[in-house]
Design a protein around this motif. Structure first.
Motif, PDB file in Angstrom:
ATOM      1  N   VAL A 167       0.860  -1.181   0.000  1.00 55.44           N
ATOM      2  CA  VAL A 167       0.000   0.000   0.000  1.00 55.44           C
ATOM      3  C   VAL A 167       0.903   1.240   0.000  1.00 55.44           C
ATOM      4  CG1 VAL A 167      -1.826   1.258   1.196  1.00 55.44           C
ATOM      5  CG2 VAL A 167      -1.752  -1.252   1.321  1.00 55.44           C
ATOM      6  N   PRO A 168       1.005   1.940  -1.128  1.00 57.74           N
ATOM      7  CA  PRO A 168       1.913   3.087  -1.197  1.00 57.74           C
ATOM      8  C   PRO A 168       1.413   4.262  -0.353  1.00 57.74           C
ATOM      9  CG  PRO A 168       0.680   2.875  -3.242  1.00 57.74           C
ATOM     10  CD  PRO A 168       0.320   1.690  -2.386  1.00 57.74           C
ATOM     11  N   HIS A 169       2.343   5.104   0.073  1.00 61.55           N
ATOM     12  CA  HIS A 169       1.991   6.271   0.886  1.00 61.55           C
ATOM     13  C   HIS A 169       1.114   7.251   0.110  1.00 61.55           C
ATOM     14  CE1 HIS A 169       4.280   5.438   4.565  1.00 61.55           C
ATOM     15  NE2 HIS A 169       4.954   4.654   3.749  1.00 61.55           N
ATOM     16  N   SER A 170       1.150   7.211  -1.200  1.00 54.43           N
ATOM     17  CA  SER A 170       0.293   8.091  -1.996  1.00 54.43           C
ATOM     18  C   SER A 170      -1.191   7.751  -1.834  1.00 54.43           C
ATOM     19  CB  SER A 170       0.691   8.013  -3.481  1.00 54.43           C
ATOM     20  OG  SER A 170       0.498   6.702  -3.981  1.00 54.43           O
ATOM     21  N   HIS A 171      -1.505   6.577  -1.277  1.00 55.92           N
ATOM     22  CA  HIS A 171      -2.896   6.196  -1.057  1.00 55.92           C
ATOM     23  C   HIS A 171      -3.420   6.609   0.312  1.00 55.92           C
ATOM     24  CE1 HIS A 171      -2.296   3.837  -4.682  1.00 55.92           C
ATOM     25  NE2 HIS A 171      -3.598   3.697  -4.734  1.00 55.92           N
ATOM     26  N   ALA A 172      -2.555   7.150   1.177  1.00 56.90           N
ATOM     27  CA  ALA A 172      -3.014   7.616   2.490  1.00 56.90           C
ATOM     28  C   ALA A 172      -3.994   8.758   2.266  1.00 56.90           C
ATOM     29  CB  ALA A 172      -1.834   8.060   3.339  1.00 56.90           C
TER      30      ALA A 172
ATOM     31  N   TYR B 260      -6.278   9.810   5.048  1.00 64.07           N
ATOM     32  CA  TYR B 260      -6.674  10.378   6.327  1.00 64.07           C
ATOM     33  C   TYR B 260      -5.457  10.515   7.234  1.00 64.07           C
ATOM     34  CZ  TYR B 260     -11.225   8.950   4.580  1.00 64.07           C
ATOM     35  OH  TYR B 260     -12.331   8.768   3.803  1.00 64.07           O
ATOM     36  N   GLY B 261      -5.613  11.254   8.339  1.00 66.78           N
ATOM     37  CA  GLY B 261      -4.545  11.415   9.318  1.00 66.78           C
ATOM     38  C   GLY B 261      -4.047  10.069   9.807  1.00 66.78           C
ATOM     39  N   GLY B 262      -2.788  10.039  10.244  1.00 65.38           N
ATOM     40  CA  GLY B 262      -2.207   8.792  10.730  1.00 65.38           C
ATOM     41  C   GLY B 262      -1.883   7.817   9.618  1.00 65.38           C
ATOM     42  N   SER B 263      -1.774   8.310   8.386  1.00 64.88           N
ATOM     43  CA  SER B 263      -1.468   7.474   7.215  1.00 64.88           C
ATOM     44  C   SER B 263      -2.530   6.411   6.943  1.00 64.88           C
ATOM     45  CB  SER B 263      -0.089   6.818   7.362  1.00 64.88           C
ATOM     46  OG  SER B 263       0.928   7.792   7.342  1.00 64.88           O
ATOM     47  N   LEU B 264      -3.774   6.693   7.325  1.00 67.75           N
ATOM     48  CA  LEU B 264      -4.863   5.748   7.083  1.00 67.75           C
ATOM     49  C   LEU B 264      -5.303   5.781   5.622  1.00 67.75           C
ATOM     50  CD1 LEU B 264      -7.087   6.236  10.252  1.00 67.75           C
ATOM     51  CD2 LEU B 264      -5.376   4.463   9.810  1.00 67.75           C
ATOM     52  N   VAL B 265      -5.706   4.610   5.135  1.00 65.95           N
ATOM     53  CA  VAL B 265      -6.160   4.426   3.761  1.00 65.95           C
ATOM     54  C   VAL B 265      -7.653   4.092   3.828  1.00 65.95           C
ATOM     55  CG1 VAL B 265      -5.873   2.954   1.719  1.00 65.95           C
ATOM     56  CG2 VAL B 265      -3.879   3.619   3.073  1.00 65.95           C
ATOM     57  N   ASP B 266      -8.430   4.597   2.879  1.00 61.95           N
ATOM     58  CA  ASP B 266      -9.875   4.339   2.946  1.00 61.95           C
ATOM     59  C   ASP B 266     -10.193   2.865   2.722  1.00 61.95           C
ATOM     60  OD1 ASP B 266     -10.085   3.893   0.142  1.00 61.95           O
ATOM     61  OD2 ASP B 266     -10.436   6.003  -0.219  1.00 61.95           O
ATOM     62  N   GLY B 267     -11.341   2.440   3.248  1.00 61.52           N
ATOM     63  CA  GLY B 267     -11.757   1.040   3.172  1.00 61.52           C
ATOM     64  C   GLY B 267     -11.954   0.534   1.762  1.00 61.52           C
ATOM     65  N   ALA B 268     -12.199   1.446   0.827  1.00 64.38           N
ATOM     66  CA  ALA B 268     -12.399   1.032  -0.564  1.00 64.38           C
ATOM     67  C   ALA B 268     -11.145   0.384  -1.146  1.00 64.38           C
ATOM     68  CB  ALA B 268     -12.823   2.226  -1.414  1.00 64.38           C
ATOM     69  N   TYR B 269      -9.986   0.638  -0.560  1.00 65.30           N
ATOM     70  CA  TYR B 269      -8.749   0.027  -1.052  1.00 65.30           C
ATOM     71  C   TYR B 269      -8.861  -1.503  -1.001  1.00 65.30           C
ATOM     72  CZ  TYR B 269      -3.804  -0.591  -2.005  1.00 65.30           C
ATOM     73  OH  TYR B 269      -2.616  -0.950  -2.584  1.00 65.30           O
ATOM     74  N   GLY B 270      -9.335  -2.024   0.115  1.00 68.55           N
ATOM     75  CA  GLY B 270      -9.522  -3.476   0.252  1.00 68.55           C
ATOM     76  C   GLY B 270     -10.574  -3.996  -0.703  1.00 68.55           C
ATOM     77  N   LEU B 271     -11.643  -3.227  -0.908  1.00 73.29           N
ATOM     78  CA  LEU B 271     -12.689  -3.670  -1.829  1.00 73.29           C
ATOM     79  C   LEU B 271     -12.159  -3.732  -3.260  1.00 73.29           C
ATOM     80  CD1 LEU B 271     -15.815  -1.754  -0.465  1.00 73.29           C
ATOM     81  CD2 LEU B 271     -15.031  -4.074   0.081  1.00 73.29           C
ATOM     82  N   GLY B 272     -11.269  -2.816  -3.617  1.00 75.31           N
ATOM     83  CA  GLY B 272     -10.648  -2.870  -4.939  1.00 75.31           C
ATOM     84  C   GLY B 272      -9.841  -4.146  -5.119  1.00 75.31           C
TER      85      GLY B 272
ATOM     86  N   ALA C 224     -10.400  -3.535  10.872  1.00 75.70           N
ATOM     87  CA  ALA C 224      -9.231  -2.811  11.368  1.00 75.70           C
ATOM     88  C   ALA C 224      -8.737  -1.895  10.252  1.00 75.70           C
ATOM     89  CB  ALA C 224      -8.138  -3.796  11.791  1.00 75.70           C
ATOM     90  N   PRO C 225      -7.966  -0.868  10.595  1.00 70.18           N
ATOM     91  CA  PRO C 225      -7.514   0.079   9.571  1.00 70.18           C
ATOM     92  C   PRO C 225      -6.414  -0.480   8.679  1.00 70.18           C
ATOM     93  CG  PRO C 225      -6.635   0.708  11.707  1.00 70.18           C
ATOM     94  CD  PRO C 225      -7.572  -0.450  11.946  1.00 70.18           C
ATOM     95  N   ILE C 226      -6.418   0.020   7.440  1.00 69.61           N
ATOM     96  CA  ILE C 226      -5.310  -0.201   6.504  1.00 69.61           C
ATOM     97  C   ILE C 226      -4.479   1.074   6.544  1.00 69.61           C
ATOM     98  CG2 ILE C 226      -4.665  -0.550   4.086  1.00 69.61           C
ATOM     99  CD1 ILE C 226      -7.392  -1.956   3.704  1.00 69.61           C
ATOM    100  N   GLN C 227      -3.147   0.906   6.601  1.00 76.48           N
ATOM    101  CA  GLN C 227      -2.260   2.059   6.682  1.00 76.48           C
ATOM    102  C   GLN C 227      -1.283   2.056   5.508  1.00 76.48           C
ATOM    103  OE1 GLN C 227      -0.345   1.612  10.470  1.00 76.48           O
ATOM    104  NE2 GLN C 227      -2.206   2.071  11.620  1.00 76.48           N
ATOM    105  N   ALA C 228      -0.867   3.245   5.102  1.00 79.20           N
ATOM    106  CA  ALA C 228       0.180   3.347   4.097  1.00 79.20           C
ATOM    107  C   ALA C 228       1.403   2.602   4.612  1.00 79.20           C
ATOM    108  CB  ALA C 228       0.511   4.810   3.841  1.00 79.20           C
ATOM    109  N   GLY C 229       2.056   1.870   3.733  1.00 84.08           N
ATOM    110  CA  GLY C 229       3.213   1.072   4.122  1.00 84.08           C
ATOM    111  C   GLY C 229       2.873  -0.362   4.477  1.00 84.08           C
TER     112      GLY C 229
END
Length: 132
Positions: free
Chosen positions: A17-22, A24-36, A66-71
């Motif tokens: 998960v690249p940092h460009s996909h963060a 939200y704060g805390g390097s969080l990635v939206d839930g749609a990433y997993g759905l993709g 649980a959250p997905i994070q950049a990195g």
């Protein structure tokens, strides 16, 4: 058909998960990433089972656990659980298998002994009518 049309057949993908996909704060990635990712593993599963990419009809359930994070390194699996005439019901699970550890340095990361389940879902895909 390629012969993989059996309940329990599974496909798994891994992706960084690249940092460009963060988003939200805390390097969080939206839930749609997993759905993709679920769409991608469903596509490969249908290629194996029906020799076609098929079409995603919809989800009957989605759980963001649980959250997905950049990195992170995410592993997404699709398992065939029901076979209809043209429909295929699939269970999905996304897990974090590696997580960045920025407190130890900008490129530090850990391989997780126990993966973290981040998203679960159940959905239906439709395969085209077989040629006669």
């Amino acid at each position: 058909m390629s012969g993989a049309l059996v309940e329990g057949f599974s496909v798994t993908h891994r992706r960084y998960v690249p940092h460009s996909h963060a988003h939200y704060g805390g390097s969080l990635v939206d839930g749609a990433y997993g759905l993709g990712m679920f769409g991608d593993v469903a596509t490969e599963l249908l290629i194996h089972t029906d020799s076609d990419e098929g079409l995603f009809a919809g989800y009957s359930s989605v759980e963001f656990i649980a959250p997905i994070q950049a990195g992170d390194v995410i592993e997404a699996s699709a398992t065939l659980v029901r076979i209809g005439k043209r429909s295929r019901e699939i269970e999905f699970e996304a897990r974090v298998v590696c997580r960045s550890a920025p407190e130890r340095g900008p490129s530090a990361a850990d391989l997780l002994v126990e993966p973290i389940v981040v998203t679960k879902a159940r959905g239906t895909v439709v395969a085209p009518k077989a040629a006669e």
